[in-house]
Design a protein around this motif. Structure first.
Motif, PDB file in Angstrom:
ATOM      1  N   SER A   1       5.419  -3.667   7.951  1.00  7.97           N
ATOM      2  CA  SER A   1       5.883  -4.941   8.507  1.00  7.97           C
ATOM      3  C   SER A   1       5.177  -6.118   7.856  1.00  7.97           C
ATOM      4  N   VAL A   2       3.871  -5.998   7.667  1.00  2.00           N
ATOM      5  CA  VAL A   2       3.120  -7.083   7.027  1.00  2.00           C
ATOM      6  C   VAL A   2       3.568  -7.260   5.580  1.00  2.00           C
TER       7      VAL A   2
ATOM      8  N   ILE B   1       2.822  -1.070  10.908  1.00  2.00           N
ATOM      9  CA  ILE B   1       2.198  -2.397  10.807  1.00  2.00           C
ATOM     10  C   ILE B   1       2.028  -2.785   9.341  1.00  2.00           C
TER      11      ILE B   1
ATOM     12  N   CYS C   1      10.635  -2.146  10.833  1.00  2.00           N
ATOM     13  CA  CYS C   1       9.783  -3.007  10.003  1.00  2.00           C
ATOM     14  C   CYS C   1      10.607  -3.965   9.142  1.00  2.00           C
TER      15      CYS C   1
ATOM     16  N   SER D   1       8.193   1.407  15.171  1.00  4.21           N
ATOM     17  CA  SER D   1       7.529   0.385  14.353  1.00  4.21           C
ATOM     18  C   SER D   1       7.882   0.563  12.880  1.00  4.21           C
TER      19      SER D   1
ATOM     20  N   LEU E   1       6.054  -5.158  13.794  1.00  2.03           N
ATOM     21  CA  LEU E   1       4.675  -5.570  14.058  1.00  2.03           C
ATOM     22  C   LEU E   1       4.369  -5.501  15.556  1.00  2.03           C
TER      23      LEU E   1
END
Length: 110
Positions: free
Chosen positions: A75-76, A72, A23, A19, A31
């Motif tokens: 990635s966001v 996460i 990313c 992850s 994600l």
């Protein structure tokens, strides 16, 4: 009695690592990997909490969960960055190398 390895503990760790590594693939792949790792970690944590003396490998689950959360978040942030860049410059201008070099020079003040 010999302890069993928690189910998917290694997979959770691998998904957590991937992850973070993925990313920057427009944020989507990181994600997906991160959310999958969190769901698997939740199930493994519940199983471990029921009978902690029966299982080993919980450290992999915790480490994978932390890596998934970091993946996460990255990635966001990357998705937000890409949406901002596309809305500011436009999709066609982002693909124009000369235009982008000119904008970079303007930002650097040269």
């Amino acid at each position: 009695m010999e302890k069993q390895t928690l189910q998917n503990s290694t997979l959770i760790l691998i998904f957590g690592i991937f992850s973070i590594l993925t990313c920057c693939c427009y944020g989507v792949l990181g994600l997906i990997m991160g959310i999958t790792a969190l769901v698997l970690a939740k199930k493994a944590t519940d199983t471990y909490r029921e009978n902690p003396e029966l299982y080993k490998g919980f450290q992999n689950v915790r480490t994978g969960k932390v890596l998934a959360i970091v993946g996460i978040i990255l990635s966001v942030l990357y998705i937000i960055f890409m949406v901002g860049a596309i809305s500011y410059f436009g999709w066609n201008n982002l693909q124009d190398e000369a235009f982008m070099q000119e904008k970079i020079q303007e930002l650097l003040g040269r």
